[in-house]
Write a protein that holds these residues in place. Structure first.
Motif, PDB file in Angstrom:
ATOM      1  N   LEU A  10      39.749  56.681  48.561  1.00  0.00           N
ATOM      2  CA  LEU A  10      38.349  56.361  48.828  1.00  0.00           C
ATOM      3  C   LEU A  10      37.661  57.475  49.607  1.00  0.00           C
ATOM      4  CD1 LEU A  10      38.461  52.548  49.722  1.00  0.00           C
ATOM      5  CD2 LEU A  10      37.738  53.608  47.584  1.00  0.00           C
ATOM      6  N   ALA A  11      38.398  58.076  50.553  1.00  0.00           N
ATOM      7  CA  ALA A  11      37.806  59.145  51.366  1.00  0.00           C
ATOM      8  C   ALA A  11      37.500  60.377  50.532  1.00  0.00           C
ATOM      9  CB  ALA A  11      38.740  59.503  52.517  1.00  0.00           C
ATOM     10  N   ILE A  28      34.464  54.720  43.123  1.00  0.00           N
ATOM     11  CA  ILE A  28      34.990  53.909  44.223  1.00  0.00           C
ATOM     12  C   ILE A  28      35.358  52.515  43.725  1.00  0.00           C
ATOM     13  CG2 ILE A  28      34.286  52.717  46.337  1.00  0.00           C
ATOM     14  CD1 ILE A  28      32.906  55.246  47.204  1.00  0.00           C
ATOM     15  N   LEU A  29      34.534  51.934  42.871  1.00  0.00           N
ATOM     16  CA  LEU A  29      34.845  50.611  42.333  1.00  0.00           C
ATOM     17  C   LEU A  29      36.122  50.654  41.498  1.00  0.00           C
ATOM     18  CD1 LEU A  29      31.312  49.329  41.254  1.00  0.00           C
ATOM     19  CD2 LEU A  29      32.597  48.740  43.307  1.00  0.00           C
ATOM     20  N   ARG A  30      36.271  51.690  40.719  1.00  0.00           N
ATOM     21  CA  ARG A  30      37.472  51.796  39.879  1.00  0.00           C
ATOM     22  C   ARG A  30      38.729  51.891  40.741  1.00  0.00           C
ATOM     23  NH1 ARG A  30      35.804  55.566  37.152  1.00  0.00           N
ATOM     24  NH2 ARG A  30      35.134  54.418  35.302  1.00  0.00           N
ATOM     25  N   HIS A  71      43.708  49.410  43.069  1.00  0.00           N
ATOM     26  CA  HIS A  71      44.626  49.218  44.197  1.00  0.00           C
ATOM     27  C   HIS A  71      44.799  47.740  44.537  1.00  0.00           C
ATOM     28  CE1 HIS A  71      45.693  53.220  45.794  1.00  0.00           C
ATOM     29  NE2 HIS A  71      44.586  53.620  45.203  1.00  0.00           N
ATOM     30  N   VAL A  72      43.710  47.012  44.603  1.00  0.00           N
ATOM     31  CA  VAL A  72      43.815  45.585  44.954  1.00  0.00           C
ATOM     32  C   VAL A  72      44.593  44.839  43.873  1.00  0.00           C
ATOM     33  CG1 VAL A  72      42.517  43.475  45.404  1.00  0.00           C
ATOM     34  CG2 VAL A  72      41.704  45.648  46.309  1.00  0.00           C
ATOM     35  N   ALA A  73      44.346  45.158  42.617  1.00  0.00           N
ATOM     36  CA  ALA A  73      45.068  44.485  41.536  1.00  0.00           C
ATOM     37  C   ALA A  73      46.556  44.792  41.587  1.00  0.00           C
ATOM     38  CB  ALA A  73      44.474  44.913  40.189  1.00  0.00           C
ATOM     39  N   GLY A 133      32.804  50.034  29.639  1.00  0.00           N
ATOM     40  CA  GLY A 133      33.857  50.748  30.351  1.00  0.00           C
ATOM     41  C   GLY A 133      33.776  50.585  31.849  1.00  0.00           C
ATOM     42  N   GLU A 134      33.085  49.526  32.285  1.00  0.00           N
ATOM     43  CA  GLU A 134      32.986  49.302  33.734  1.00  0.00           C
ATOM     44  C   GLU A 134      34.367  49.032  34.316  1.00  0.00           C
ATOM     45  OE1 GLU A 134      30.834  49.159  37.221  1.00  0.00           O
ATOM     46  OE2 GLU A 134      30.076  49.558  35.216  1.00  0.00           O
TER      47      GLU A 134
END
Length: 915
Positions: free
Chosen positions: A536-537, A545-547, A552-554, A579-580
């Motif tokens: 993210l940094a 950032i959303l991708r 990571h959370v998934a 492709g979101e």
């Protein structure tokens, strides 16, 4: 080993923190419940004491509110002049940050920390000015009321009914070196208000009916006292950490509640809650995971999970610890948190088991001599309570380790089978080496087998292997062999020691494996958090950032994930676009909107819609709500344990901060663009105002003379006036053309009409157009006869020569010569226009090409400062470059280089024209 030795990583962190504080100025905040308690008065008293000690003290901004005693304390102190700011036909007095930095005293007084600066100031808030002073190494004294603290803003608005718009982030108070509470009882403050020592009489009467009601003052005073006490408690904990103090300091009540799988866990939590309410104390509920507790039934694990959730609902902090020795883990954690009391359940073991094996309660009472112990003995039918909650019926306590129900039955049976196999193999090896080694060495072979079984299959098979090893050793190798009779009684001691050693080794091996698994699980959690933070940094752009966040959370929580963001109207919508980077489009937008509006979790395992299949978490940053994170976990237990929930909350915080960073970057770019546009507008108006006003004045004067005195003027005078009007109109047309050319070049609207032609024609055209302006300047042109043709737009290139010649005329005295020369250098045609004037000031060689930048010279003829900018833009549009320098003999030289290429042959041109 010294158990009091501090952790090296913590020690290094403290050293780095101390070094950063050493370079930074010290901040002291005079803190009060409301206006009028004497914060500024106390600040001035402390400042005068520091000045009496010989310290360099300056008053940067002090608000006395025309109180006589406060103004008397200000006398004798050096006071920085205020910065006056014009705003809406009013002059505002503001703190002069630049003057303070230039003065750089040892200590500066900056009152009204929460003040909002006037528009146009470098920082929006005064606390940001203070931050810059601290970064410069200047100590600061300041003052603030409790209602201006950001985290208490909503609470105080609810109490007083009056919104407070100016706030200071809590981090400013947390980073302060010292906070001094200025306290005054409400009755005394109201008396001061009545006597006019706080506000003027009319303001005091209005304040007494609104903000300064006695109930409000009592509540504000309690908030101020509590916030100060929290600050002192934090300082005390930092001191204990810095000095590696393990003993508990009972300065503030803090309860540590230990729960387990027994039936009294829920009653234990409720009793601890009542005790915490009675003592007004913080309380922490911990569950310690041990190897033995890994094999609990599903119902028992659900009970533990429900108890931890109950504790959180009652306001406790929860934690899951891991360790081999429960008592040591509890006492260590209690001392780390400076807990003054430990709450335990009544021992459930029978008396003979407590006497033989001991109990957790007895061990803690014996070892925690500096901590009070509370034992809760009430029994309950907790384990028999209804477990119809659909969430808990589906949940399992996830500990990152394999449990009984996670392992196939054949693997459980295989462990005991391998206990027999390992014993047989050990017996076979011992049989081979029996004639060559003593019996003591054979024992080592059996112990090795026990270690292998323990490391691979756990406690039960390792215990079985220990007993089988003793039996096999006795039967096959101890005389008389092949019988269980023992000829020598000393072998009985050998058997006992062998069995005890085997059991201890198996137990330690199993515990080590358990700790290794827990450490591995923690390492994976930390690694996942580090990976997310690092990516993210290093990422820019909201979509990227959303991708990263979704991936990571998934991966970590084994769930389908979606990040839902609001649209321009503040409504949560599904992410659009092909492709979101989302993987969970079944989110309930109404639930997500509720989470976004209220800033609270909802869905699976929460108080709001707990029966849902998804969980919704608010993405909240310092600037407000950013969006909502929706998860559909494949295994709800992945987010059920408090440790996992805290990890998820950390993930959510990191994602929110990253999205906020992107949002703030966009806002900063917009703000910067607005500032640059405003600055450009002001610069443009300032630059062209004189250049338009001067020729207009000349035109108006000449034309008015022609109209008013035409009968009195002869033909020569009329011609001079007409000539003046013509020349000034030409100047205005040139200025307008420069502005239009600059706008067209920056917009990319200029299309070059490039043709092959000699440079001499372009120079001749420019000189012909500038003949009138260059009447007082001889021009020397030195162009070699063999210069190659160049592919240029002749009209645009004439503008380059014209602007450069006009610039030379403007900045050189009359009579000085101007020289034009050219030559080839590798694949470039280099043109130089030089003069014999004062030259370019040092450091201005690049700045002179900036828009609206003009070098101040005595006697110059003004200008908008666009000529050189247009010249460089035209040259660069041709694929060239332009620069300037000073001649060794004096004067300035402007160079530009155009790329050379092979012109088409005459035959090719004729053929092309014929076709």
């Amino acid at each position: 080993m010294n158990e009091q030795r501090p952790d090296p990583d913590s020690l290094l962190e403290r050293v780095q923190r101390a070094e950063a504080k050493r370079r930074r100025g010290r901040l002291k905040i005079f803190f009060g419940a409301s206006a009028g308690v004497g914060k500024t008065f106390g600040m001035l008293l402390a400042a005068r004491e520091r000045r009496a000690e010989g310290l360099d003290v300056v008053a940067g901004y002090v608000e006395t509110h025309k109180r006589v005693e406060t103004e008397q304390l200000l006398e004798g102190l050096e006071v920085l002049p205020m910065r006056m700011v014009d705003y809406q036909n009013t002059q505002l007095r503001e703190f002069d940050l630049d003057a303070a930095l230039k003065r750089h005293p040892a200590l500066i007084l900056v009152d009204e920390l929460a003040h909002t600066n006037a528009p146009g100031s470098r920082h929006a808030k005064r606390w940001q000015d203070v931050e810059e002073l601290l970064d410069a190494g200047i100590d600061v004294y300041t003052a603030i009321n409790v209602q201006h603290i950001e985290s208490l803003n909503d609470v105080i608005s609810q109490i007083t009914g009056i919104p407070v718009w100016e706030t200071v982030p809590d981090s400013v108070l947390e980073e302060a070196t010292e906070i001094e509470l200025i306290d005054l009882p409400p009755d005394e403050l109201l008396q001061r208000l009545k006597e006019g020592k706080v506000y003027l009489p009319q303001q005091a009467e209005r304040a007494a009916k609104n903000f300064f009601r006695k109930g409000n003052l009592i509540a504000l005073r309690e908030l101020a006292l509590r916030r100060t006490a929290d600050r002192v408690d934090a300082q005390m904990r930092d001191y204990r950490d810095d000095h590696a103090i393990q003993n508990v300091w009972q300065v503030k009540e803090r309860l540590l509640v230990c729960i387990g799988p027994g039936g009294t866990a829920e009653n234990l939590v409720r009793a601890a809650y009542r005790l915490a309410q009675l003592l007004r104390a913080e309380w922490v509920v911990v569950y310690i995971e041990t190897a033995k507790l890994q094999h609990l039934s599903k119902e028992q694990r659900d009970d533990i999970l429900r108890t931890l959730k109950l504790a959180e609902e009652l306001g406790a902090e929860t934690a899951t610890l891991s360790g081999y020795k429960l008592a040591e883990e509890v006492i260590t954690y209690a001392r780390t948190r400076n807990a003054t009391r430990i709450v335990l359940g009544k021992p459930t073991r029978s008396e003979w088991k407590r006497w033989l094996f001991g109990s957790l309660v007895d061990t803690i009472i014996r070892q925690a001599k500096d901590i009070d112990i509370h034992v809760v003995g009430k029994e309950s039918n907790f384990l028999s309570q209804s477990r119809e909650n659909p969430y808990f019926a589906r949940s399992r306590l996830y500990l990152g380790l394999a449990s009984e129900e996670q392992q196939p039955m054949f693997k459980w049976r295989a462990g005991y089978l391998w206990a027999f196999v390992a014993t047989a193999i050990s017996t076979g090896i011992s049989w081979v080496i029996f004639d060559h080694f003593d019996l003591a060495n054979l024992i080592m072979v059996y112990l090795l087998g026990v270690v292998i079984v323990a490391a691979r299959y756990g406690r039960g098979p390792s215990v079985l292997s220990s007993f089988l090893g003793v039996v096999a050793f006795d039967f096959f190798f101890v005389p008389p062999r092949f019988s269980f009779a023992v000829s020598d009684s000393q072998y009985l001691m050998t058997f006992a020691v062998m069995l005890m050693v085997a059991l201890v080794i198996s137990s330690m091996t199993v515990s080590t494996r358990h700790q290794a698994r827990i450490a591995g699980h923690r390492e994976r959690r930390i690694a996942s958090l580090f990976g997310l933070s690092r990516e993210l940094a290093a990422t820019r752009g909201e979509e990227n950032i959303l991708r990263i966040a979704v991936r990571h959370v998934a991966d970590v929580f084994e769930a389908q994930v979606a990040v839902l963001l609001p649209n321009a109207t503040g409504r949560i919508v599904y992410p659009g676009g092909e492709g979101e980077p989302q993987s969970c489009h079944g989110s309930d937008l109404s639930v997500a909107q509720w989470v976004f509006d209220h800033g609270q979790m909802a869905g699976l395992g929460t108080d709001t819609l707990p029966g849902g299949e998804m969980v919704y978490l608010p993405l909240q940053a310092s600037s407000g709500m950013i969006g909502v994170l929706a998860l559909l976990p494949l295994n709800p237990a992945r987010i059920a344990l408090p440790e996992q929930q805290r990890l998820l909350e950390t993930f959510v915080s990191q994602i929110a901060l990253a999205l906020e960073r992107v949002k703030m970057a966009v806002e900063a770019q917009r703000t910067q663009l607005k500032m640059e546009t405003e600055q450009l507008r002001n610069t443009l108006l300032s630059a062209i105002s004189h250049d338009l006003r001067t020729p207009l004045a000349a035109i108006i004067g000449a034309s008015s003379s022609l109209l008013r005195d035409s009968d009195k003027l002869d033909d020569h005078a009329r011609r001079e006036l007409g000539q003046s009007i013509y020349e000034e109109a030409i100047r205005m047309a040139g200025l307008a053309n420069n502005l239009l050319d600059m706008a067209r070049l920056e917009a990319g609207a200029v299309v070059l009409n490039r043709q092959w032609q000699p440079l001499e024609e372009v120079v001749g055209g420019a000189l012909a157009g500038m003949s009138a302006r260059m009447a007082n300047h001889p021009v020397n042109v030195r162009l070699p006869h063999d210069l190659p043709l160049v592919e240029i737009d002749s009209m645009m290139m004439e503008r380059v020569f014209a602007n450069l010649l006009e610039n030379a005329v403007k900045y050189t005295p009359p009579g000085t010569a101007i020289e034009i020369s050219a030559g080839t250098d590798q694949n470039e045609l280099v043109v130089t226009i030089s003069d014999h004037g004062p030259g370019i000031p040092a450091g201005e060689e690049e700045r002179i090409f900036e828009k609206f930048h003009r070098v101040a010279k005595e006697g110059n003829q003004g200008g908008a400062g666009l000529g050189l900018t247009i010249c460089r833009a035209i040259v660069e549009a041709h694929g060239g470059r332009m620069w300037a320098d000073n001649l060794p003999s004096g004067g300035a030289a402007f160079h530009f280089a155009l790329p050379l290429s092979e012109p088409p042959s005459i035959e090719n041109e004729e053929t092309a024209n014929h076709e």
